[in-house]
Enzyme design. Structure first.
Site, short mmCIF file in Angstrom:
data_model
loop_
_atom_site.label_atom_id
_atom_site.label_comp_id
_atom_site.label_asym_id
_atom_site.label_seq_id
_atom_site.Cartn_x
_atom_site.Cartn_y
_atom_site.Cartn_z
NE ARG A 170 46.95 -24.24 -58.07
CZ ARG A 170 47.71 -23.51 -57.25
NH1 ARG A 170 48.81 -22.91 -57.69
NH2 ARG A 170 47.40 -23.40 -55.98
CB SER A 244 41.35 -26.23 -55.40
OG SER A 244 41.93 -25.98 -54.14
CD GLU A 340 43.79 -26.45 -59.05
OE1 GLU A 340 43.51 -25.39 -58.47
OE2 GLU A 340 44.39 -27.39 -58.51
C1 FAD Z 1 43.37 -33.49 -51.64
C2 FAD Z 1 44.06 -32.77 -52.77
C3 FAD Z 1 44.73 -31.59 -52.52
C4 FAD Z 1 45.40 -30.90 -53.55
N1 FAD Z 1 46.05 -29.73 -53.26
C5 FAD Z 1 46.71 -29.06 -54.22
C6 FAD Z 1 47.42 -27.85 -53.91
O1 FAD Z 1 47.47 -27.41 -52.77
N2 FAD Z 1 48.04 -27.21 -54.92
C7 FAD Z 1 48.02 -27.66 -56.20
O2 FAD Z 1 48.61 -27.02 -57.07
N3 FAD Z 1 47.37 -28.82 -56.53
C8 FAD Z 1 46.71 -29.52 -55.58
N4 FAD Z 1 46.04 -30.67 -55.88
C9 FAD Z 1 46.01 -31.15 -57.29
C10 FAD Z 1 47.06 -32.23 -57.62
O3 FAD Z 1 47.56 -32.81 -56.44
C11 FAD Z 1 48.22 -31.66 -58.43
O4 FAD Z 1 47.74 -31.06 -59.59
C12 FAD Z 1 49.24 -32.76 -58.82
O5 FAD Z 1 50.37 -32.17 -59.42
C13 FAD Z 1 48.66 -33.78 -59.78
O6 FAD Z 1 49.61 -34.82 -59.89
P1 FAD Z 1 49.22 -36.23 -60.47
O7 FAD Z 1 50.46 -37.02 -60.62
O8 FAD Z 1 48.15 -36.84 -59.65
O9 FAD Z 1 48.67 -35.81 -61.90
P2 FAD Z 1 47.53 -36.52 -62.76
O10 FAD Z 1 46.20 -36.24 -62.14
O11 FAD Z 1 47.86 -37.93 -63.01
O12 FAD Z 1 47.64 -35.69 -64.11
C14 FAD Z 1 47.31 -34.32 -64.14
C15 FAD Z 1 47.69 -33.75 -65.52
O13 FAD Z 1 49.10 -33.81 -65.70
C16 FAD Z 1 49.44 -34.63 -66.82
N5 FAD Z 1 50.62 -35.40 -66.46
C17 FAD Z 1 50.80 -36.18 -65.35
N6 FAD Z 1 52.05 -36.68 -65.33
C18 FAD Z 1 52.68 -36.24 -66.45
C19 FAD Z 1 53.96 -36.43 -67.01
N7 FAD Z 1 54.89 -37.18 -66.41
N8 FAD Z 1 54.25 -35.83 -68.21
C20 FAD Z 1 53.32 -35.08 -68.85
N9 FAD Z 1 52.08 -34.86 -68.36
C21 FAD Z 1 51.76 -35.43 -67.18
C22 FAD Z 1 48.21 -35.49 -67.07
O14 FAD Z 1 48.14 -35.92 -68.42
C23 FAD Z 1 47.10 -34.54 -66.68
O15 FAD Z 1 46.85 -33.66 -67.74
C24 FAD Z 1 45.37 -31.40 -54.87
C25 FAD Z 1 44.70 -32.62 -55.13
C26 FAD Z 1 44.05 -33.29 -54.10
C27 FAD Z 1 43.36 -34.59 -54.39
#
Ligand code: FAD
Length: 344
Positions: A170, A244, A340
């Site tokens: 992570r 998580s 996380e």
């Molecule tokens: C129900 C649920 C289940 C999940 N299960 C998992 C799982 O099984 N495994 C897992 O690893 N994660 C899981 N997650 C967490 C999440 O889905 C991941 O971390 C996902 O990659 C976040 O993507 P996002 O686009 O929503 O990021 P955001 O929440 O929009 O951003 C997260 C971080 O990434 C940065 N960021 C986003 N896009 C960019 C970009 N293009 N360039 C630079 N920085 C950027 C943001 O600034 C921030 O710091 C889960 C979340 C939920 C709600």
């Protein structure tokens, strides 16, 4: 001058899966077509470049603890293409704003296996490398080839390969040195041409056995993962959450042994380097938090690792609940739980 259609005092409520009602001082949606020109224009703009920045994807790994006094750069660009092939891999590139699950399903529809274990993870393609998303025995780093990113410190686009991203559990370089400077524009994945099933996780193996599938294809694994996740995790469209909430803590073999002396049923998994990963959900459950609430923030009934918004919770309330859980787990087990999601 390149136009910068910034919106002011913008609600982020619909753009974070916790459903926290926070506002951004300034908001800019960024399309794939002109992403680099737009980012360069932001960098050259005296007012905008002086503001704190938040790069936003699907908002599924964020906790907005208050209004954001800065500029939100929302990566909305779309586009997926097969960009090459060699004897080992097919290379597929997707723009940062593509929905992760939609992208995984697209690869499977093309007959390209490799990402199926990561089905139904919310969020965007661009955010997948940031915390090296992982599930059911596969991490993004296992299928990663390269990414291109806009570098705010130079105004140039750079290409980073796997070692340059320094992926960990992570974790990646984007949470450290490149935290405030890199904006991921697109990501290229290397999908193996000689695909092999990874059904090593007990839940996945059981789901396949239940359906009497002994030689699963990538689609079978994706379907199993989707069914398990749908059963176990709250749908953010119905109950606000960020998946998580804590990382599974890693402890030394010695520390684990001491814990087992006191808690014979401790849940732990041996790592390749001899350390142990503890199940954070189990630790939280043992402290009696499952199903409990603090204000409008709560611990999900079916999975103690997931914190939820029971309706109208503020980010500060969720953060307070997280702190209370951390304090209890530390007092009882001497283990520090690390969140996380990114706290804003
Ligand atoms: C129900 C649920 C289940 C999940 N299960 C998992 C799982 O099984 N495994 C897992 O690893 N994660 C899981 N997650 C967490 C999440 O889905 C991941 O971390 C996902 O990659 C976040 O993507 P996002 O686009 O929503 O990021 P955001 O929440 O929009 O951003 C997260 C971080 O990434 C940065 N960021 C986003 N896009 C960019 C970009 N293009 N360039 C630079 N920085 C950027 C943001 O600034 C921030 O710091 C889960 C979340 C939920 C709600």
């Amino acid at each position: 001058m390149f136009p910068i259609p910034v919106q002011r005092d913008f609600s982020l409520r619909a753009l974070n899966t916790f459903g926290i009602d926070a506002r951004a001082q300034a908001y800019l949606a960024i399309d794939a077509m002109d992403a680099v020109d737009t980012l360069r224009a932001v960098r050259a703009n005296a007012e905008l470049s002086a503001l704190p920045r938040l790069v936003l994807g699907g908002g599924s790994n964020l906790l907005l603890t208050r209004d954001f006094p800065g500029l939100v750069l929302h990566m909305c660009g779309r586009g997926i293409a097969v960009v090459g092939q060699d004897s080992e891999f097919t290379y597929v590139r997707a723009a940062a704003g593509e929905n992760w699950h939609g992208f995984v399903q697209w690869t499977l529809a093309q007959g390209l296996g490799g990402l199926e274990n990561l089905s139904l993870i919310p969020g965007s393609v661009g955010a997948a490398p940031i915390q090296n998303i992982g599930a059911y025995g596969v991490e993004v780093k296992d299928r990663f080839h390269a990414l291109s990113a806009f570098d705010f410190s130079t105004g140039e686009v750079t290409v980073l390969d796997g070692p340059a991203c320094r992926f960990g559990y992570r974790d990646s370089v984007f949470k450290h040195e490149l935290r405030d400077s890199a904006v991921v524009l697109d990501v290229t994945f290397a999908l193996p041409r000689k695909w092999q099933a990874n059904a090593s996780y007990a839940d996945v193996a059981q789901a396949l056995a239940d359906k009497q599938i002994s030689e699963p294809g990538a689609r079978d694994i994706a379907d199993a993962v989707i069914a398990i996740r749908t059963r176990k995790l709250p749908d953010p469209a119905r109950i606000g959450n960020a998946g998580s909430f804590f990382k599974n803590p890693i402890v030394s073999a010695q520390q684990r042994e001491a814990l087992v002396q006191q808690h014979a049923n401790l849940v732990s998994y041996r790592q390749d380097d001899g350390s142990y990963k503890l199940a954070a959900g189990w630790l939280i459950d043992q402290c009696g938090w499952k199903g409990k609430s603090l204000g409008a923030a709560g611990v999900y009934e079916k999975q103690a690792l997931v914190l939820v918004n029971r309706g109208g919770a503020s980010g500060a309330e969720v953060a307070a609940l997280a702190r209370a859980i951390q304090a209890d787990v530390q007092a009882r087990f001497g283990v520090v739980l690390e969140p996380e999601p990114v706290f804003i």
